[in-house]
Design a protein around this motif. Structure first.
Motif, PDB file in Angstrom:
ATOM      1  N   VAL A   1       0.868  -1.178   0.000  1.00 20.17           N
ATOM      2  CA  VAL A   1       0.000   0.000   0.000  1.00 20.17           C
ATOM      3  C   VAL A   1       0.903   1.226   0.000  1.00 20.17           C
ATOM      4  CG1 VAL A   1      -1.785   1.263   1.241  1.00 20.17           C
ATOM      5  CG2 VAL A   1      -1.792  -1.233   1.269  1.00 20.17           C
ATOM      6  N   THR A   2       0.680   2.139  -0.942  1.00 19.71           N
ATOM      7  CA  THR A   2       1.582   3.276  -1.084  1.00 19.71           C
ATOM      8  C   THR A   2       0.814   4.594  -1.138  1.00 19.71           C
ATOM      9  OG1 THR A   2       3.347   4.199  -2.464  1.00 19.71           O
ATOM     10  CG2 THR A   2       1.589   3.038  -3.588  1.00 19.71           C
ATOM     11  N   GLY A   3       1.481   5.649  -0.742  1.00 18.06           N
ATOM     12  CA  GLY A   3       0.864   6.978  -0.725  1.00 18.06           C
ATOM     13  C   GLY A   3       1.601   7.866   0.251  1.00 18.06           C
ATOM     14  N   PRO A   4       1.363   9.185   0.205  1.00 23.58           N
ATOM     15  CA  PRO A   4       2.040  10.100   1.127  1.00 23.58           C
ATOM     16  C   PRO A   4       1.538   9.946   2.559  1.00 23.58           C
ATOM     17  CG  PRO A   4       0.403  11.261  -0.176  1.00 23.58           C
ATOM     18  CD  PRO A   4       0.457   9.870  -0.723  1.00 23.58           C
ATOM     19  N   THR A   5       2.218  10.585   3.492  1.00 22.97           N
ATOM     20  CA  THR A   5       1.793  10.583   4.893  1.00 22.97           C
ATOM     21  C   THR A   5       0.386  11.183   5.010  1.00 22.97           C
ATOM     22  OG1 THR A   5       4.076  10.873   5.601  1.00 22.97           O
ATOM     23  CG2 THR A   5       2.378  11.386   7.211  1.00 22.97           C
ATOM     24  N   GLY A   6      -0.475  10.513   5.774  1.00 22.58           N
ATOM     25  CA  GLY A   6      -1.826  11.017   5.979  1.00 22.58           C
ATOM     26  C   GLY A   6      -2.797  10.667   4.872  1.00 22.58           C
ATOM     27  N   SER A   7      -2.443   9.687   4.034  1.00 16.87           N
ATOM     28  CA  SER A   7      -3.341   9.328   2.927  1.00 16.87           C
ATOM     29  C   SER A   7      -4.233   8.136   3.266  1.00 16.87           C
ATOM     30  CB  SER A   7      -2.530   9.021   1.659  1.00 16.87           C
ATOM     31  OG  SER A   7      -1.639   7.934   1.881  1.00 16.87           O
ATOM     32  N   GLY A   8      -4.180   7.655   4.512  1.00 16.63           N
ATOM     33  CA  GLY A   8      -5.085   6.585   4.928  1.00 16.63           C
ATOM     34  C   GLY A   8      -4.535   5.181   4.768  1.00 16.63           C
ATOM     35  N   LYS A   9      -3.219   5.052   4.588  1.00 17.44           N
ATOM     36  CA  LYS A   9      -2.620   3.719   4.382  1.00 17.44           C
ATOM     37  C   LYS A   9      -2.861   2.804   5.583  1.00 17.44           C
ATOM     38  CE  LYS A   9       1.625   5.147   3.675  1.00 17.44           C
ATOM     39  NZ  LYS A   9       1.450   6.597   3.856  1.00 17.44           N
ATOM     40  N   THR A  10      -2.691   3.349   6.789  1.00 21.29           N
ATOM     41  CA  THR A  10      -2.872   2.540   8.003  1.00 21.29           C
ATOM     42  C   THR A  10      -4.301   2.026   8.110  1.00 21.29           C
ATOM     43  OG1 THR A  10      -1.171   3.803   9.162  1.00 21.29           O
ATOM     44  CG2 THR A  10      -2.686   2.558  10.520  1.00 21.29           C
TER      45      THR A  10
ATOM     46  N   GLN B   1      -3.036   5.204  -2.923  1.00 28.45           N
ATOM     47  CA  GLN B   1      -4.262   5.861  -2.473  1.00 28.45           C
ATOM     48  C   GLN B   1      -4.049   7.315  -2.072  1.00 28.45           C
ATOM     49  OE1 GLN B   1      -4.738   3.117   1.178  1.00 28.45           O
ATOM     50  NE2 GLN B   1      -5.686   5.023   1.843  1.00 28.45           N
ATOM     51  N   ARG B   2      -5.133   8.060  -2.124  1.00 22.97           N
ATOM     52  CA  ARG B   2      -5.199   9.438  -1.642  1.00 22.97           C
ATOM     53  C   ARG B   2      -6.539   9.614  -0.936  1.00 22.97           C
ATOM     54  NH1 ARG B   2      -0.960   8.861  -3.627  1.00 22.97           N
ATOM     55  NH2 ARG B   2       0.291  10.270  -4.906  1.00 22.97           N
ATOM     56  N   LEU B   3      -6.641  10.628  -0.086  1.00 23.03           N
ATOM     57  CA  LEU B   3      -7.912  10.948   0.562  1.00 23.03           C
ATOM     58  C   LEU B   3      -8.466  12.246  -0.010  1.00 23.03           C
ATOM     59  CD1 LEU B   3      -7.217  10.143   4.331  1.00 23.03           C
ATOM     60  CD2 LEU B   3      -8.515   8.789   2.700  1.00 23.03           C
ATOM     61  N   VAL B   4      -9.766  12.244  -0.309  1.00 22.34           N
ATOM     62  CA  VAL B   4     -10.435  13.481  -0.739  1.00 22.34           C
ATOM     63  C   VAL B   4     -11.577  13.772   0.225  1.00 22.34           C
ATOM     64  CG1 VAL B   4      -9.868  13.294  -3.176  1.00 22.34           C
ATOM     65  CG2 VAL B   4     -11.948  12.208  -2.335  1.00 22.34           C
ATOM     66  N   ARG B   5     -11.884  15.046   0.391  1.00 21.99           N
ATOM     67  CA  ARG B   5     -12.985  15.438   1.269  1.00 21.99           C
ATOM     68  C   ARG B   5     -14.326  15.178   0.583  1.00 21.99           C
ATOM     69  NH1 ARG B   5     -11.644  21.480   2.991  1.00 21.99           N
ATOM     70  NH2 ARG B   5     -10.965  21.593   0.819  1.00 21.99           N
ATOM     71  N   LYS B   6     -15.293  14.721   1.376  1.00 23.75           N
ATOM     72  CA  LYS B   6     -16.635  14.472   0.858  1.00 23.75           C
ATOM     73  C   LYS B   6     -17.482  15.734   1.025  1.00 23.75           C
ATOM     74  CE  LYS B   6     -17.650  10.796   3.351  1.00 23.75           C
ATOM     75  NZ  LYS B   6     -18.408   9.611   3.816  1.00 23.75           N
ATOM     76  N   ILE B   7     -18.318  16.008   0.032  1.00 25.78           N
ATOM     77  CA  ILE B   7     -19.213  17.156   0.110  1.00 25.78           C
ATOM     78  C   ILE B   7     -20.222  16.929   1.232  1.00 25.78           C
ATOM     79  CG2 ILE B   7     -20.977  18.477  -1.130  1.00 25.78           C
ATOM     80  CD1 ILE B   7     -19.545  17.643  -3.738  1.00 25.78           C
TER      81      ILE B   7
ATOM     82  N   ILE C   1      -8.614  17.663  -8.264  1.00 24.30           N
ATOM     83  CA  ILE C   1      -7.378  18.305  -8.747  1.00 24.30           C
ATOM     84  C   ILE C   1      -6.299  18.284  -7.662  1.00 24.30           C
ATOM     85  CG2 ILE C   1      -6.369  20.504  -9.488  1.00 24.30           C
ATOM     86  CD1 ILE C   1      -9.114  21.106 -10.826  1.00 24.30           C
ATOM     87  N   ARG C   2      -6.713  18.544  -6.417  1.00 22.57           N
ATOM     88  CA  ARG C   2      -5.750  18.607  -5.303  1.00 22.57           C
ATOM     89  C   ARG C   2      -5.109  17.254  -5.013  1.00 22.57           C
ATOM     90  NH1 ARG C   2      -5.891  18.038   0.302  1.00 22.57           N
ATOM     91  NH2 ARG C   2      -8.048  17.345   0.257  1.00 22.57           N
ATOM     92  N   SER C   3      -5.836  16.177  -5.263  1.00 23.17           N
ATOM     93  CA  SER C   3      -5.377  14.860  -4.816  1.00 23.17           C
ATOM     94  C   SER C   3      -4.690  14.032  -5.886  1.00 23.17           C
ATOM     95  CB  SER C   3      -6.577  14.065  -4.279  1.00 23.17           C
ATOM     96  OG  SER C   3      -7.514  13.851  -5.317  1.00 23.17           O
ATOM     97  N   SER C   4      -4.812  14.426  -7.157  1.00 16.98           N
ATOM     98  CA  SER C   4      -4.239  13.566  -8.202  1.00 16.98           C
ATOM     99  C   SER C   4      -3.784  14.396  -9.394  1.00 16.98           C
ATOM    100  CB  SER C   4      -5.283  12.538  -8.665  1.00 16.98           C
ATOM    101  OG  SER C   4      -6.445  13.193  -9.167  1.00 16.98           O
ATOM    102  N   THR C   5      -2.819  13.842 -10.156  1.00 13.03           N
ATOM    103  CA  THR C   5      -2.324  14.502 -11.356  1.00 13.03           C
ATOM    104  C   THR C   5      -3.008  13.900 -12.577  1.00 13.03           C
ATOM    105  OG1 THR C   5      -0.500  12.920 -11.464  1.00 13.03           O
ATOM    106  CG2 THR C   5      -0.074  15.013 -10.368  1.00 13.03           C
ATOM    107  N   LYS C   6      -3.022  14.673 -13.655  1.00 10.74           N
ATOM    108  CA  LYS C   6      -3.678  14.215 -14.883  1.00 10.74           C
ATOM    109  C   LYS C   6      -2.904  13.044 -15.471  1.00 10.74           C
ATOM    110  CE  LYS C   6      -5.823  16.067 -19.047  1.00 10.74           C
ATOM    111  NZ  LYS C   6      -5.984  17.254 -19.910  1.00 10.74           N
ATOM    112  N   ASP C   7      -3.629  12.035 -15.980  1.00 10.83           N
ATOM    113  CA  ASP C   7      -2.978  10.843 -16.541  1.00 10.83           C
ATOM    114  C   ASP C   7      -2.267  11.199 -17.850  1.00 10.83           C
ATOM    115  OD1 ASP C   7      -4.067   9.384 -14.460  1.00 10.83           O
ATOM    116  OD2 ASP C   7      -5.905   8.957 -15.572  1.00 10.83           O
TER     117      ASP C   7
END
Length: 587
Positions: free
Chosen positions: A343-352, A471-477, A581-587
């Motif tokens: 499982v990979t991602g930056p610190t605070g991305s919910g890996k744990t 993985q990344r985390l995004v805020r829910k509306i 946009i904040r959580s991911s780059t364009k493919d």
């Protein structure tokens, strides 16, 4: 009507509540089994969890993902012939809330929300508790009409009122008036006994308590206390974003820092070296841990407190954000008898959280599971968790070697940081063990290159790795203030939306309301990029292909990228364009 409830109560409270109910008096667990909503095995697991956590049975079942909270509420309302109520949609007047003391609301998990004549309408998750109903009737001198509400919503509503009595401005005013400034001078030559005295003064204690309670109430994940040359600020990280909440007077810097050090049992005399500790509090009906990190900076010590709320830990994999095929691929990979899942991602991305949910799913009496963590964030019953301690030689590599002598079935390594750990983990995966671990990379394909750069041979990587998840985390509306947003087609196309999808898109945003602290967002959900190691990918690894080539082939084989996962969540109305946009780059 949130305050004056017009409908006639269907069932009176108290002992009359039970008239004609008959079989309803049976335990709720037995009724759920009889209805086929849970199995005997699931019920026993929830009862075991209940014994350790002290939660109600229903809350334990929901936490384990056995039953949806909404379905449970409907079932309880039907069994007890009670009406349901959606507390989150009500604007409850303070005078109504004030009819029941806050400590009683907190103790009984009951919220008054309306009055009609001499009848008080109360929301409860457990309407069968006659003692609570009798106590509320005695306290308020009113008849009590019980309504059923979700346990999590009741806790959230009570938490919104569960603050210390003094406002921030009141406490800061007290600090200016009552604290002895001579005791909290900002000079480096501070007397130790003076610091202790200042830290224990009532206004300083109140301010620290206020900061901690405000963080809990707003469901923050971190608290930052930051000293600068002429000012000091306190910020809370809520749903991944930092917000400033107050600026205490700079002359109180040492007193505030010392107070937190005392609570975390740290050395208040040591101000030159980093320190780590823990604060444990009881709040919102559960035990709350604050992981404390202290770092010396140019103008004093910066403190970051990480909030660890076990009751808020989501262990149901189906609710983390997986799409259907992603969930199937991930679950299939963790149930293979051996191999490695990364499982990979930056610190605070919910890996744990993802790893803990996988371990919770795998946690059966037939499996011996051991974890090496730094730090151990949550205690999981039935799993052998080991805290790393590098100062005495207990590293990830050392723990892994010991695990292999402990007859393991499943091993979780908190993080693969170096060649030694990577080598042992790969060999364990190739010798009949399932290994779960994390890495820090930007996406799933580049994880392969990270292992190769560490020095692991390509043939070992291609043989050992079953699946890589980024993985990344995004805020829910916020659902309470969600509204449709007009977005130009060009913006959607630039985001990565396909031409043929344009007509099906409807974007949303949150306007901001009290339920979401006027941010427009409430809660977070994960975006996943899952790369199973198909034979074609293994061949590319052996050939020494680049991360870009591996990514291109993975997409051809059906991999959903992080950006595409974000667009899918946008299409479902879960999140906003800004978050994608904040959580991911364009493919």
């Amino acid at each position: 009507m949130p305050h004056e409830v017009a409908e006639k109560p269907r069932v009176a409270a108290g002992r009359l509540f039970w008239e004609g109910l008959g079989a309803v008096a049976k335990k709720i667990g037995e009724l759920l089994v009889q209805e086929g909503l849970v199995t005997i095995e699931q019920l026993n697991r929830a009862l075991e969890e209940q014994r350790h956590s002290g939660d109600r049975l229903g809350a334990a079942l929901v936490k384990q993902g056995v039953i949806d909270e909404e379905i449970l509420c409907e079932f309880i309302a039907r069994q007890f012939s009670c009406p349901q109520v959606s507390l989150a949609k009500l604007n409850i007047r303070k005078e109504i809330v004030g009819l029941i003391p806050l400590e009683i609301m907190h103790k009984y998990q009951a919220v008054p929300f309306g009055v009609m004549g001499h009848t008080l309408h109360v929301a409860m998750a457990d309407p069968g508790n006659l003692f609570i109903i009798d106590d509320i009737r005695f306290l308020t001198r009113k008849n009590v009409q019980v309504h059923v509400a979700a346990d999590s919503v009741i806790k959230q509503v009570i938490g919104s009122y569960l603050t210390v009595d003094d406002s921030i401005d009141d406490v800061l005013g007290m600090l200016k008036e009552e604290v002895d400034v001579d005791l909290v001078q900002t000079s480096d030559e501070v007397d130790l006994s003076s610091l202790e005295n200042a830290a224990e003064q009532a206004p300083v204690v109140k301010l620290v308590n206020l900061i901690l309670m405000e963080a809990i109430r707003k469901q923050a994940s971190d608290i930052h206390l930051e000293p600068y040359e002429k000012t000091m600020r306190v910020r809370l990280r809520i749903d991944g974003v930092l917000y400033e909440v107050m600026r205490p007077p700079i002359h109180l810097k040492n007193a505030l820092i010392s107070r937190i050090k005392i609570m975390a049992r740290l050395d208040i005399a040591e101000r030159r070296l980093p320190q780590d500790g823990r604060i444990r509090l009881k709040a919102k009906g559960s035990e709350m841990d604050f992981r404390v990190s202290i770092l010396p900076t140019l103008f004093g010590e910066k403190i970051v407190l990480r909030l660890l709320d076990k009751s808020g830990l989501q262990l149901d994999m189906t609710k983390l954000g997986f799409e259907e095929l992603q969930y199937k691929n991930f679950r299939d990979s963790i149930y293979l008898p051996f191999g490695m899942v990364l499982v990979t991602g930056p610190t605070g991305s919910g890996k744990t959280t993802t790893l803990y949910s996988a371990l919770s799913d795998l946690n059966k009496t037939s499996h011996n599971i051991s974890t090496a963590e730094d730090p151990v964030e949550y205690n999981l019953v039935g799993i052998n968790q080991v805290q790393m301690h590098e100062a005495i030689g207990l590293t990830f590599a050392a723990a892994l070697r010991s695990f292999l002598r402990q007859d393991p079935d499943i091993i979780m390594v908190g993080e693969i940081r170096d060649f030694e750990t990577a080598e042992i983990a790969v060999k364990a995966a190739l010798t009949g063990h399932l290994v779960l671990s994390t890495l820090h990379t930007n996406d799933a394909p580049s994880t392969i290159n990270r292992l190769l750069n560490m020095g692991v041979e390509a043939f070992l990587v291609s043989s050992a790795v079953n699946l890589v998840l980024a993985q990344r985390l995004v805020r829910k509306i916020c659902p309470e203030c969600k509204t449709v947003e007009d977005v130009p087609a060009e913006t959607l196309l630039d985001l990565g939306v396909l031409d043929e999808e344009l007509g099906t898109f409807k974007c949303y945003r949150g306007k901001g309301c009290p339920a979401c602290n006027d941010t427009g967002y409430r809660g977070r959900i994960a975006l996943y990029e899952i790369m199973p190691m198909y034979d074609q990918i293994r061949e590319l690894v052996l050939m020494g292909a680049s991360a870009a080539e591996i990514k291109k082939e993975s997409i051809r084989l059906g991999m959903t990228t992080l950006r595409r996962a974000g667009i899918n969540k946008l299409k479902l109305g879960v999140t906003s364009i800004e978050e994608v946009i904040r959580s991911s780059t364009k493919d």
